[in-house]
Scaffold this motif. Structure first.
Motif, PDB file in Angstrom:
ATOM      1  N   ALA A  87      -9.105  19.817   1.640  1.00  0.00           N
ATOM      2  CA  ALA A  87      -8.372  18.760   2.353  1.00  0.00           C
ATOM      3  C   ALA A  87      -7.783  17.700   1.428  1.00  0.00           C
ATOM      4  CB  ALA A  87      -9.283  18.105   3.391  1.00  0.00           C
ATOM      5  N   PHE A  88      -8.504  17.400   0.328  1.00  0.00           N
ATOM      6  CA  PHE A  88      -8.064  16.334  -0.570  1.00  0.00           C
ATOM      7  C   PHE A  88      -7.507  16.871  -1.885  1.00  0.00           C
ATOM      8  CE2 PHE A  88     -11.516  13.522   1.537  1.00  0.00           C
ATOM      9  CZ  PHE A  88     -10.672  13.308   2.620  1.00  0.00           C
ATOM     10  N   ASN A  89      -7.312  18.172  -1.976  1.00  0.00           N
ATOM     11  CA  ASN A  89      -6.776  18.735  -3.212  1.00  0.00           C
ATOM     12  C   ASN A  89      -5.379  18.181  -3.504  1.00  0.00           C
ATOM     13  OD1 ASN A  89      -9.074  20.229  -3.350  1.00  0.00           O
ATOM     14  ND2 ASN A  89      -8.087  22.230  -3.265  1.00  0.00           N
ATOM     15  N   PRO A  90      -5.045  18.010  -4.789  1.00  0.00           N
ATOM     16  CA  PRO A  90      -3.704  17.506  -5.136  1.00  0.00           C
ATOM     17  C   PRO A  90      -2.569  18.300  -4.509  1.00  0.00           C
ATOM     18  CG  PRO A  90      -5.138  17.445  -7.059  1.00  0.00           C
ATOM     19  CD  PRO A  90      -5.908  18.155  -5.974  1.00  0.00           C
ATOM     20  N   SER A  91      -2.777  19.594  -4.339  1.00  0.00           N
ATOM     21  CA  SER A  91      -1.718  20.431  -3.761  1.00  0.00           C
ATOM     22  C   SER A  91      -1.453  20.115  -2.307  1.00  0.00           C
ATOM     23  CB  SER A  91      -2.093  21.915  -3.905  1.00  0.00           C
ATOM     24  OG  SER A  91      -3.292  22.198  -3.207  1.00  0.00           O
ATOM     25  N   ALA A 134       5.229  21.182   1.773  1.00  0.00           N
ATOM     26  CA  ALA A 134       6.126  22.212   1.257  1.00  0.00           C
ATOM     27  C   ALA A 134       7.564  21.730   1.206  1.00  0.00           C
ATOM     28  CB  ALA A 134       6.018  23.471   2.122  1.00  0.00           C
ATOM     29  N   ASP A 135       7.880  20.748   2.062  1.00  0.00           N
ATOM     30  CA  ASP A 135       9.239  20.200   2.092  1.00  0.00           C
ATOM     31  C   ASP A 135       9.430  19.059   1.088  1.00  0.00           C
ATOM     32  OD1 ASP A 135       7.660  18.310   3.287  1.00  0.00           O
ATOM     33  OD2 ASP A 135       8.804  18.188   5.167  1.00  0.00           O
ATOM     34  N   GLY A 136       8.379  18.788   0.313  1.00  0.00           N
ATOM     35  CA  GLY A 136       8.472  17.735  -0.692  1.00  0.00           C
ATOM     36  C   GLY A 136       8.120  16.342  -0.190  1.00  0.00           C
ATOM     37  N   ARG A 137       7.790  16.225   1.086  1.00  0.00           N
ATOM     38  CA  ARG A 137       7.450  14.923   1.650  1.00  0.00           C
ATOM     39  C   ARG A 137       5.977  14.596   1.414  1.00  0.00           C
ATOM     40  NH1 ARG A 137       9.639  14.736   7.725  1.00  0.00           N
ATOM     41  NH2 ARG A 137       8.914  12.579   7.470  1.00  0.00           N
ATOM     42  N   ALA A 138       5.702  13.316   1.228  1.00  0.00           N
ATOM     43  CA  ALA A 138       4.330  12.868   0.979  1.00  0.00           C
ATOM     44  C   ALA A 138       3.466  13.103   2.209  1.00  0.00           C
ATOM     45  CB  ALA A 138       4.327  11.388   0.606  1.00  0.00           C
ATOM     46  N   ARG A 139       2.256  13.630   1.986  1.00  0.00           N
ATOM     47  CA  ARG A 139       1.295  13.818   3.062  1.00  0.00           C
ATOM     48  C   ARG A 139       0.167  12.813   2.888  1.00  0.00           C
ATOM     49  NH1 ARG A 139      -0.230  20.065   3.661  1.00  0.00           N
ATOM     50  NH2 ARG A 139      -1.355  19.168   5.433  1.00  0.00           N
ATOM     51  N   TRP A 140      -0.149  12.076   3.948  1.00  0.00           N
ATOM     52  CA  TRP A 140      -1.159  11.030   3.911  1.00  0.00           C
ATOM     53  C   TRP A 140      -2.445  11.535   4.564  1.00  0.00           C
ATOM     54  CZ3 TRP A 140       0.109   5.590   2.859  1.00  0.00           C
ATOM     55  CH2 TRP A 140       1.432   5.408   2.440  1.00  0.00           C
ATOM     56  N   MET A 196       0.844  -1.186   0.000  1.00  0.00           N
ATOM     57  CA  MET A 196       0.000   0.000   0.000  1.00  0.00           C
ATOM     58  C   MET A 196       0.883   1.241   0.000  1.00  0.00           C
ATOM     59  SD  MET A 196      -3.090   1.004   2.608  1.00  0.00           S
ATOM     60  CE  MET A 196      -2.014   1.034   4.040  1.00  0.00           C
ATOM     61  N   THR A 197       0.698   2.100  -0.966  1.00  0.00           N
ATOM     62  CA  THR A 197       1.545   3.271  -1.108  1.00  0.00           C
ATOM     63  C   THR A 197       0.734   4.554  -0.928  1.00  0.00           C
ATOM     64  OG1 THR A 197       1.193   3.496  -3.490  1.00  0.00           O
ATOM     65  CG2 THR A 197       2.964   2.011  -2.770  1.00  0.00           C
ATOM     66  N   HIS A 198       1.457   5.655  -0.814  1.00  0.00           N
ATOM     67  CA  HIS A 198       0.834   6.973  -0.745  1.00  0.00           C
ATOM     68  C   HIS A 198      -0.067   7.188  -1.961  1.00  0.00           C
ATOM     69  CE1 HIS A 198       1.121  11.359  -1.790  1.00  0.00           C
ATOM     70  NE2 HIS A 198       0.799  11.500  -0.522  1.00  0.00           N
ATOM     71  N   GLU A 199       0.417   6.813  -3.138  1.00  0.00           N
ATOM     72  CA  GLU A 199      -0.362   6.971  -4.368  1.00  0.00           C
ATOM     73  C   GLU A 199      -1.620   6.112  -4.343  1.00  0.00           C
ATOM     74  OE1 GLU A 199       0.784   5.303  -8.453  1.00  0.00           O
ATOM     75  OE2 GLU A 199       1.408   7.398  -8.588  1.00  0.00           O
ATOM     76  N   ASP A 200      -1.514   4.880  -3.791  1.00  0.00           N
ATOM     77  CA  ASP A 200      -2.670   3.992  -3.716  1.00  0.00           C
ATOM     78  C   ASP A 200      -3.797   4.610  -2.896  1.00  0.00           C
ATOM     79  OD1 ASP A 200      -1.411   1.991  -5.199  1.00  0.00           O
ATOM     80  OD2 ASP A 200      -0.618   0.992  -3.417  1.00  0.00           O
ATOM     81  N   ILE A 201      -3.455   5.190  -1.742  1.00  0.00           N
ATOM     82  CA  ILE A 201      -4.462   5.764  -0.860  1.00  0.00           C
ATOM     83  C   ILE A 201      -5.180   6.929  -1.533  1.00  0.00           C
ATOM     84  CG2 ILE A 201      -4.820   7.035   1.287  1.00  0.00           C
ATOM     85  CD1 ILE A 201      -4.369   4.121   1.783  1.00  0.00           C
ATOM     86  N   TRP A 202      -4.410   7.824  -2.136  1.00  0.00           N
ATOM     87  CA  TRP A 202      -5.039   8.976  -2.787  1.00  0.00           C
ATOM     88  C   TRP A 202      -5.832   8.555  -4.016  1.00  0.00           C
ATOM     89  CZ3 TRP A 202      -6.061  13.059  -0.284  1.00  0.00           C
ATOM     90  CH2 TRP A 202      -5.212  13.527   0.719  1.00  0.00           C
ATOM     91  N   ARG A 203      -5.363   7.552  -4.735  1.00  0.00           N
ATOM     92  CA  ARG A 203      -6.120   7.050  -5.886  1.00  0.00           C
ATOM     93  C   ARG A 203      -7.454   6.483  -5.423  1.00  0.00           C
ATOM     94  NH1 ARG A 203      -4.022   1.774  -8.830  1.00  0.00           N
ATOM     95  NH2 ARG A 203      -4.685   0.987  -6.813  1.00  0.00           N
ATOM     96  N   ALA A 204      -7.452   5.767  -4.273  1.00  0.00           N
ATOM     97  CA  ALA A 204      -8.688   5.197  -3.748  1.00  0.00           C
ATOM     98  C   ALA A 204      -9.677   6.287  -3.371  1.00  0.00           C
ATOM     99  CB  ALA A 204      -8.378   4.318  -2.538  1.00  0.00           C
ATOM    100  N   LEU A 205      -9.198   7.370  -2.761  1.00  0.00           N
ATOM    101  CA  LEU A 205     -10.085   8.476  -2.420  1.00  0.00           C
ATOM    102  C   LEU A 205     -10.645   9.141  -3.676  1.00  0.00           C
ATOM    103  CD1 LEU A 205      -8.165  10.059   0.593  1.00  0.00           C
ATOM    104  CD2 LEU A 205     -10.443   9.024   0.648  1.00  0.00           C
ATOM    105  N   ASP A 206      -9.805   9.289  -4.699  1.00  0.00           N
ATOM    106  CA  ASP A 206     -10.282   9.862  -5.963  1.00  0.00           C
ATOM    107  C   ASP A 206     -11.332   8.956  -6.607  1.00  0.00           C
ATOM    108  OD1 ASP A 206      -8.669  12.121  -5.822  1.00  0.00           O
ATOM    109  OD2 ASP A 206      -7.043  11.238  -6.988  1.00  0.00           O
ATOM    110  N   LEU A 226     -18.576  12.930  -7.404  1.00  0.00           N
ATOM    111  CA  LEU A 226     -18.007  14.087  -6.721  1.00  0.00           C
ATOM    112  C   LEU A 226     -16.573  14.346  -7.170  1.00  0.00           C
ATOM    113  CD1 LEU A 226     -19.153  13.138  -3.102  1.00  0.00           C
ATOM    114  CD2 LEU A 226     -20.180  14.915  -4.535  1.00  0.00           C
ATOM    115  N   SER A 227     -16.150  15.593  -6.999  1.00  0.00           N
ATOM    116  CA  SER A 227     -14.736  15.927  -7.139  1.00  0.00           C
ATOM    117  C   SER A 227     -14.058  15.649  -5.805  1.00  0.00           C
ATOM    118  CB  SER A 227     -14.586  17.406  -7.498  1.00  0.00           C
ATOM    119  OG  SER A 227     -15.088  18.219  -6.434  1.00  0.00           O
ATOM    120  N   ALA A 228     -12.728  15.788  -5.760  1.00  0.00           N
ATOM    121  CA  ALA A 228     -12.012  15.619  -4.492  1.00  0.00           C
ATOM    122  C   ALA A 228     -12.515  16.635  -3.467  1.00  0.00           C
ATOM    123  CB  ALA A 228     -10.509  15.774  -4.711  1.00  0.00           C
TER     124      ALA A 228
END
Length: 215
Positions: A34-38, A43-49, A1-11, A19-21
């Protein structure tokens, strides 16, 4: 399970509820951004879950269970094995080997013709959804001989999704979308004993997402 997997599931959950994000966040009682891609990379480049609390609020708001969300994380939901007996909507069913033949799909990749069997499944939102029965071992260990996958032509396709692809040569295959650019589509074979594939966009007739599978 990756950061990308979780956000893809929410999308995907947002899309399944029309609905949109931002709309999903509002429906769950969260800040609209809260769920916007940004917000997914700090800001430090680290993934936010997303927090566990946020996910719980989303599931409560949409009526989805944790198993439903887990299925979206992995990219394919599971039906009980022998799903032909499930009550619900009936959709077309053919064997994967037959799908390469003429007369089963129109130019847009939608099921047509009278050669289809039918299968009963829980309600699927896509009116053009159809089912394919797997034969052989080329899809193992993800899909086994006799498994049935439910395919949605209308579902958005993202990297990491399991998909059914038909080429201009008439080949039909179940793969994982590894990468898609403006010129090429790279596919990963589900069975590690089989090669991966790469096609120029004009070489592909259509590509549809697998949304359910027997298990």
């Amino acid at each position: 399970m990756t950061h990308e997997d979780i956000w893809r599931a929410l999308d995907a959950l947002a899309a399944e509820n029309g609905l949109s994000a931002s709309g999903l966040a509002r429906k769950a009682g969260l800040d609209a951004t809260a769920f916007n891609p940004s917000k997914r990379i700090g800001a430090d480049g680290r993934a936010r879950w997303p927090s566990t609390e946020s996910v719980a609020k989303v599931l409560a708001a949409t009526g989805a269970g944790f198993s439903d969300f887990a299925s979206l994380v992995t990219g394919v939901a599971a039906l009980p094995r022998g799903g032909r007996g499930l009550a619900g909507r009936r959709i077309p069913l053919i064997g994967l080997a037959q799908a390469g033949g003429e007369g089963y799909f129109d130019d847009g990749g939608y099921p047509v013709g009278g050669g289809w069997d039918e299968i009963s499944v829980p309600e699927i939102g896509d009116p053009n959804a159809y089912a394919l029965e797997i034969s052989g071992e080329s899809m193992e260990p993800v899909f086994r001989d006799g498994d049935v996958v439910i395919v949605s032509p209308g579902a958005p396709v993202r990297r990491g999704d399991r998909v059914v692809v038909r080429t201009q040569k008439g080949e039909v295959m179940a793969k994982e979308l590894k990468r898609q650019s403006a010129k090429r589509v790279d596919l990963r074979s589900l069975n590690p004993a089989h090669p991966d594939y790469s096609f120029e966009i004009p070489e592909i007739t259509w590509m549809h997402r697998i949304v359910w599978a027997t298990q």
